[in-house]
Design a protein around this motif. Structure first.
Motif, short mmCIF file in Angstrom:
data_model
loop_
_atom_site.label_atom_id
_atom_site.label_comp_id
_atom_site.label_asym_id
_atom_site.label_seq_id
_atom_site.Cartn_x
_atom_site.Cartn_y
_atom_site.Cartn_z
N LEU A 1 10.12 -5.01 -3.12
CA LEU A 1 10.95 -3.98 -3.03
C LEU A 1 10.31 -2.71 -2.91
CD1 LEU A 1 13.61 -2.58 -2.40
CD2 LEU A 1 14.01 -2.50 -4.97
N SER A 2 9.25 -2.32 -3.66
CA SER A 2 8.50 -1.19 -3.64
C SER A 2 7.67 -1.13 -2.24
CB SER A 2 7.63 -1.12 -4.81
OG SER A 2 6.68 0.05 -4.68
N ALA A 3 7.18 -2.40 -2.14
CA ALA A 3 6.29 -2.37 -1.03
C ALA A 3 7.30 -2.06 0.42
CB ALA A 3 5.54 -3.56 -0.66
N ILE A 4 8.41 -2.49 0.41
CA ILE A 4 9.25 -2.36 1.46
C ILE A 4 9.87 -0.89 1.76
CG2 ILE A 4 11.88 -2.76 2.21
CD1 ILE A 4 11.21 -5.68 1.20
N LEU A 5 10.12 -0.31 0.47
CA LEU A 5 10.38 1.09 0.42
C LEU A 5 9.26 1.97 0.84
CD1 LEU A 5 12.57 0.95 -2.72
CD2 LEU A 5 13.33 1.70 -0.35
N ASP A 6 8.13 1.65 0.65
CA ASP A 6 6.96 2.58 1.03
C ASP A 6 6.67 2.25 2.78
OD1 ASP A 6 5.69 3.79 -1.04
OD2 ASP A 6 4.94 1.92 -1.89
N VAL A 7 7.03 0.99 3.03
CA VAL A 7 7.04 0.95 4.47
C VAL A 7 8.05 1.88 5.22
CG1 VAL A 7 7.41 -0.53 6.73
CG2 VAL A 7 5.71 -1.25 4.81
N ALA A 8 9.30 1.89 4.80
CA ALA A 8 10.44 2.53 5.04
C ALA A 8 10.03 4.05 5.13
CB ALA A 8 11.67 2.45 4.15
N ARG A 9 9.46 4.42 3.92
CA ARG A 9 8.86 6.00 3.82
C ARG A 9 8.13 6.28 5.12
NH1 ARG A 9 3.98 7.42 2.33
NH2 ARG A 9 3.66 5.16 1.19
N THR A 10 6.84 5.66 5.37
CA THR A 10 5.97 5.92 6.53
C THR A 10 6.84 6.01 7.84
OG1 THR A 10 5.32 3.72 7.05
CG2 THR A 10 4.14 4.97 5.27
N ILE A 11 8.02 5.12 8.08
CA ILE A 11 8.66 5.10 9.07
C ILE A 11 9.44 6.35 9.43
CG2 ILE A 11 10.64 4.15 10.41
CD1 ILE A 11 9.52 1.43 9.37
N SER A 12 10.15 6.97 8.00
CA SER A 12 10.94 8.06 7.84
C SER A 12 9.98 9.38 8.33
CB SER A 12 11.40 8.07 6.34
OG SER A 12 10.45 8.54 5.48
N ARG A 13 8.75 9.41 7.98
CA ARG A 13 7.68 10.38 8.40
C ARG A 13 7.65 10.44 9.71
NH1 ARG A 13 3.30 10.63 3.56
NH2 ARG A 13 4.33 11.60 1.92
N ARG A 14 7.48 9.38 10.17
CA ARG A 14 7.38 9.18 11.87
C ARG A 14 8.63 9.67 12.38
NH1 ARG A 14 8.02 4.45 14.79
NH2 ARG A 14 7.39 3.16 13.00
N ALA A 15 9.69 9.11 12.01
CA ALA A 15 10.98 9.60 12.53
C ALA A 15 11.12 11.28 12.37
CB ALA A 15 12.19 8.95 11.63
#
Length: 189
Positions: A124-138
């Motif tokens: 879950l933490s790893a998935i949330l970290d990927v989501a975090r990087t996508i959110s920065r791109r967004a």
């Protein structure tokens, strides 16, 4: 409603506030696509949170599950997408405060950050970290459409997008803490 119309077969699309067709490779569709990608990935994190005993955070005496927080983020991202597409939808200032309140509540329960952390720990933490990087791109894409003069976005939308990566980072830290996984600093070897 049909799943396709065929109107975009030539590589063009349109947004809410214009009948004009624009290239699917232009800034607005790229931004909308990135927001959609982020929303979908947060959906993945939401499902995974339910499978990892759904870490919780208390705010003002109420307990909030990670999956519920992520579901609310998805709702707000639809509003951001609508605003970027030219619809009359806007993020409310209360949602920006909501994000900050959650981040602050989580951070109060965790050890202070003293260095960078290697992503991972729990799934879950790893998935949330990927989501975090996508959110920065967004966020960069959203700001980019304003910089190009294609949209004038509300301060609340820009603040919501700015806070989102912090919220996802805090939830990733919470997931690891909930699972008893110690933070791992990079070795820089």
């Amino acid at each position: 409603m049909a799943l396709f119309t065929g109107k975009g077969d030539g590589g063009t699309t349109r947004v809410f506030d214009s009948e004009e067709r624009i290239s699917k490779a232009s800034a607005l569709p790229e931004t909308l696509g990135t927001l959609d990608e982020l929303n979908s990935y947060i959906g993945f994190a939401k499902v995974r949170a339910k499978g990892e005993s759904d870490p919780e955070v208390a705010i003002d005496g109420a307990t909030h599950k990670t999956s519920d927080i992520l579901r609310e983020v998805q709702e707000q991202l639809f509003i951001v997408q609508a605003e970027v597409a030219g619809a009359d939808k806007r993020i409310d200032e209360a949602k920006v405060r909501w994000e900050a309140d959650i981040v602050n509540a989580i951070e109060k329960t965790l050890p202070p950050i003293t260095n960078f952390t290697v992503a991972g720990g729990t799934e879950l933490s790893a998935i949330l970290d990927v989501a975090r990087t996508i959110s920065r791109r967004a966020e960069r894409r959203v700001i980019g459409v304003e910089d190009l003069g294609l949209r004038t976005l509300t301060p609340e939308t820009k603040a919501f997008m700015n806070r989102l990566s912090s919220l996802l980072f805090a939830l990733a830290r919470l997931a690891n803490e909930h699972a008893g996984i110690a933070r791992e600093a990079p070795s820089y070897k």
